[in-house]
Write an enzyme that holds these catalytic residues in place. Structure first.
Site, PDB file in Angstrom:
ATOM      1  N   ALA A  67       0.902  -1.143   0.056  1.00  0.00           N
ATOM      2  CA  ALA A  67      -0.052   0.086   0.114  1.00  0.00           C
ATOM      3  C   ALA A  67       0.981   1.147  -0.175  1.00  0.00           C
ATOM      4  CB  ALA A  67      -0.819   0.068   1.211  1.00  0.00           C
ATOM      5  N   GLY A 110       0.594  -5.109   0.618  1.00  0.00           N
ATOM      6  CA  GLY A 110      -0.608  -5.244  -0.397  1.00  0.00           C
ATOM      7  C   GLY A 110      -0.153  -5.637  -1.534  1.00  0.00           C
ATOM      8  N   GLU A 113      -0.412  -9.315  -0.857  1.00  0.00           N
ATOM      9  CA  GLU A 113      -1.673  -9.683  -1.003  1.00  0.00           C
ATOM     10  C   GLU A 113      -2.379  -9.738  -2.283  1.00  0.00           C
ATOM     11  OE1 GLU A 113      -2.106  -6.859   2.118  1.00  0.00           O
ATOM     12  OE2 GLU A 113      -2.886  -8.342   3.561  1.00  0.00           O
ATOM     13  N   GLU A 133       4.493  -5.304   7.109  1.00  0.00           N
ATOM     14  CA  GLU A 133       3.852  -4.318   7.770  1.00  0.00           C
ATOM     15  C   GLU A 133       4.142  -4.030   9.177  1.00  0.00           C
ATOM     16  OE1 GLU A 133       2.524  -6.742   5.778  1.00  0.00           O
ATOM     17  OE2 GLU A 133       0.873  -5.850   4.444  1.00  0.00           O
TER      18      GLU A 133
HETATM   19  N1  CO8 Z   1       4.573   3.232  -0.374  1.00  0.00           N
HETATM   20  C1  CO8 Z   1       5.092   4.399  -1.050  1.00  0.00           C
HETATM   21  N2  CO8 Z   1       6.228   4.521  -1.557  1.00  0.00           N
HETATM   22  C2  CO8 Z   1       6.969   3.470  -1.695  1.00  0.00           C
HETATM   23  C3  CO8 Z   1       6.635   2.305  -1.008  1.00  0.00           C
HETATM   24  C4  CO8 Z   1       5.246   2.296  -0.471  1.00  0.00           C
HETATM   25  N3  CO8 Z   1       4.887   1.110  -0.081  1.00  0.00           N
HETATM   26  N4  CO8 Z   1       7.621   1.321  -1.281  1.00  0.00           N
HETATM   27  C5  CO8 Z   1       8.598   2.088  -1.942  1.00  0.00           C
HETATM   28  N5  CO8 Z   1       8.134   3.447  -2.214  1.00  0.00           N
HETATM   29  C6  CO8 Z   1       9.017   4.372  -2.930  1.00  0.00           C
HETATM   30  C7  CO8 Z   1      10.000   4.942  -1.953  1.00  0.00           C
HETATM   31  O1  CO8 Z   1       9.594   5.768  -0.992  1.00  0.00           O
HETATM   32  C8  CO8 Z   1      10.923   5.533  -3.003  1.00  0.00           C
HETATM   33  O2  CO8 Z   1      10.698   6.716  -3.400  1.00  0.00           O
HETATM   34  P1  CO8 Z   1      11.710   8.234  -3.607  1.00  0.00           P
HETATM   35  O3  CO8 Z   1      12.288   7.831  -4.354  1.00  0.00           O
HETATM   36  O4  CO8 Z   1      10.604   9.016  -3.806  1.00  0.00           O
HETATM   37  O5  CO8 Z   1      12.492   8.215  -1.933  1.00  0.00           O
HETATM   38  C9  CO8 Z   1      10.846   4.660  -3.817  1.00  0.00           C
HETATM   39  O6  CO8 Z   1       9.686   4.070  -3.912  1.00  0.00           O
HETATM   40  C10 CO8 Z   1      11.875   3.680  -4.322  1.00  0.00           C
HETATM   41  O7  CO8 Z   1      12.051   2.996  -3.076  1.00  0.00           O
HETATM   42  P2  CO8 Z   1      13.542   2.732  -2.064  1.00  0.00           P
HETATM   43  O8  CO8 Z   1      14.427   3.907  -2.544  1.00  0.00           O
HETATM   44  O9  CO8 Z   1      13.127   2.450  -0.786  1.00  0.00           O
HETATM   45  O10 CO8 Z   1      13.994   1.517  -2.806  1.00  0.00           O
HETATM   46  P3  CO8 Z   1      14.883   0.363  -2.302  1.00  0.00           P
HETATM   47  O11 CO8 Z   1      15.082  -0.391  -3.299  1.00  0.00           O
HETATM   48  O12 CO8 Z   1      15.853   1.047  -1.463  1.00  0.00           O
HETATM   49  O13 CO8 Z   1      13.927  -0.460  -1.386  1.00  0.00           O
HETATM   50  C11 CO8 Z   1      11.969  -1.553  -0.297  1.00  0.00           C
HETATM   51  C12 CO8 Z   1      12.905  -1.286  -1.491  1.00  0.00           C
HETATM   52  C13 CO8 Z   1      12.677  -2.656   0.493  1.00  0.00           C
HETATM   53  C14 CO8 Z   1      10.824  -2.296  -1.061  1.00  0.00           C
HETATM   54  C15 CO8 Z   1      11.403  -0.511   0.296  1.00  0.00           C
HETATM   55  O14 CO8 Z   1      11.145   0.733  -0.650  1.00  0.00           O
HETATM   56  C16 CO8 Z   1      10.583  -0.808   1.424  1.00  0.00           C
HETATM   57  O15 CO8 Z   1      10.703  -1.224   2.501  1.00  0.00           O
HETATM   58  N6  CO8 Z   1       9.172  -0.381   0.968  1.00  0.00           N
HETATM   59  C17 CO8 Z   1       8.028  -0.378   1.767  1.00  0.00           C
HETATM   60  C18 CO8 Z   1       7.545  -1.744   1.713  1.00  0.00           C
HETATM   61  C19 CO8 Z   1       6.520  -2.140   2.826  1.00  0.00           C
HETATM   62  O16 CO8 Z   1       6.483  -1.778   3.933  1.00  0.00           O
HETATM   63  N7  CO8 Z   1       5.307  -2.487   2.365  1.00  0.00           N
HETATM   64  C20 CO8 Z   1       4.250  -2.429   3.127  1.00  0.00           C
HETATM   65  C21 CO8 Z   1       3.408  -1.323   3.096  1.00  0.00           C
HETATM   66  S1  CO8 Z   1       1.904  -1.474   4.043  1.00  0.00           S
HETATM   67  C22 CO8 Z   1       0.908  -2.300   3.188  1.00  0.00           C
HETATM   68  O17 CO8 Z   1       1.044  -2.876   2.068  1.00  0.00           O
HETATM   69  C23 CO8 Z   1      -0.559  -2.557   3.941  1.00  0.00           C
HETATM   70  C24 CO8 Z   1      -1.542  -3.472   3.162  1.00  0.00           C
HETATM   71  C25 CO8 Z   1      -2.907  -3.260   3.566  1.00  0.00           C
HETATM   72  C26 CO8 Z   1      -3.992  -3.099   2.611  1.00  0.00           C
HETATM   73  C27 CO8 Z   1      -3.485  -2.922   1.121  1.00  0.00           C
HETATM   74  C28 CO8 Z   1      -4.054  -1.490   0.528  1.00  0.00           C
HETATM   75  C29 CO8 Z   1      -3.499  -1.238  -0.619  1.00  0.00           C
END
Ligand code: CO8
Length: 259
Positions: A67, A110, A113, A133
């Site tokens: 998400a 997500g 999922e 999460e």
């Molecule tokens: N949301 C928003 N932006 C994101 C997300 C995200 N989930 N994941 C990555 N991005 C963005 C980063 O902020 C970054 O943006 P910017 O360049 O503007 O800073 C860009 O994407 C690239 O990401 P990274 O620089 O972090 O890339 P890395 O290769 O260093 O890392 C990772 C990759 C490990 C995937 C890292 O980005 C990360 O940990 N992302 C978050 C993963 C996460 O926690 N996901 C769970 C989110 S909560 C959820 O899904 C709840 C679900 C509930 C219902 C679903 C409803 C839709």
């Protein structure tokens, strides 16, 4: 209106449609607009007689990293309740045609999922699945604790949900989460191959068989068997049943029409 965060590819000849999630700058994070566009595209393709199987993919780096955290961060519980994003997921879940997730790179939160809502998962060697999460102070909300546990069992699901550890494509295959692994340059081709194989079957039988397999997850054995039997009988009202059996007897390939 043209969607902004997804691309729909459709080839009438193959009966396979492909929806590509397309927010690469945010690793395809699933914001509300993307999810609404995905829901609308799935509803359209589900109603399109030319389409028999639908593939959902991201890009090589990410299927979807979850998400959109920036969109959720400032929300209150009441905001979340009023936005009711899961009604979109409930609609997606109702897609009747077989859905195949083609996953490369991150399938997290997500994103994992969404892949699990699909009926089958084809992964590239670089795919990583996770429910991280917990690391941002919440927990899975779109089926992660339920579908993952049913797919991989309690031990691994508990570990993934409580530690946020990502698993590799190989681990996911061994655990029963995914169907097959292909090299990164071939995973989409592999998904199309699987989709085309299913698209050559009777589309009515495919839809009813999908419905019956899913029934196994939320019914008793007796109820599920009863449901299966009804769908089995119902298919004898189709032209495809006559065509399929006649073609077998005549030793030729069947030409299914979805009627
Ligand atoms: N949301 C928003 N932006 C994101 C997300 C995200 N989930 N994941 C990555 N991005 C963005 C980063 O902020 C970054 O943006 P910017 O360049 O503007 O800073 C860009 O994407 C690239 O990401 P990274 O620089 O972090 O890339 P890395 O290769 O260093 O890392 C990772 C990759 C490990 C995937 C890292 O980005 C990360 O940990 N992302 C978050 C993963 C996460 O926690 N996901 C769970 C989110 S909560 C959820 O899904 C709840 C679900 C509930 C219902 C679903 C409803 C839709």
């Amino acid at each position: 209106m043209q969607p902004e965060h997804i691309i729909v590819h459709q080839q009438a000849a193959t009966h396979v449609a492909h929806i590509q999630l397309n927010r690469p700058q945010a690793l395809n994070a699933l914001n509300l607009q993307l999810m609404t566009e995905l829901k609308t595209a799935l509803q359209t393709l589900d109603a399109d007689e030319q389409v028999r199987v639908i593939i959902i993919s991201g890009n090589e780096k990410a299927f979807a990293a979850g998400a959109d955290i920036t969109q959720m961060a400032g929300k209150s519980a009441i905001d979340m309740y009023n936005i009711d994003q899961f009604s979109t997921w409930d609609t997606i879940k109702k897609t009747k045609k077989p859905l195949i997730a083609a996953v490369s790179g991150f399938a997290l939160g997500g994103g994992c999922e969404l892949a699990m809502i699909c009926d089958m998962i084809v992964a590239s060697e670089t795919a990583r699945f996770g429910q991280p999460e917990i690391k941002i102070g919440v927990m899975p909300g779109a089926g992660g604790t339920q579908r993952l546990t049913r797919a991989v069992g309690k031990a691994l699901a508990m570990e993934m949900v409580l530690t946020g550890r990502f698993i590799t494509a190989t681990e996911a295959l061994q655990a029963g989460l995914i169907n097959r692994i292909a090299p990164v340059e071939l995973y989409l081709e592999e998904a199309v191959k699987l989709a085309s194989e299913i698209a050559a079957m009777s589309p009515l039988a495919a839809k009813m068989a999908k419905e019956a397999v899913l029934k196994a997850f939320d019914s008793s054995l007796e109820e599920g068997l009863h449901f299966e039997r009804k769908n089995f009988y119902l298919l004898f009202a189709s032209e495809d049943q006559q065509e399929g059996m006649q073609a077998f007897i005549e030793k030729r390939a069947p030409a299914f029409k979805g009627r």
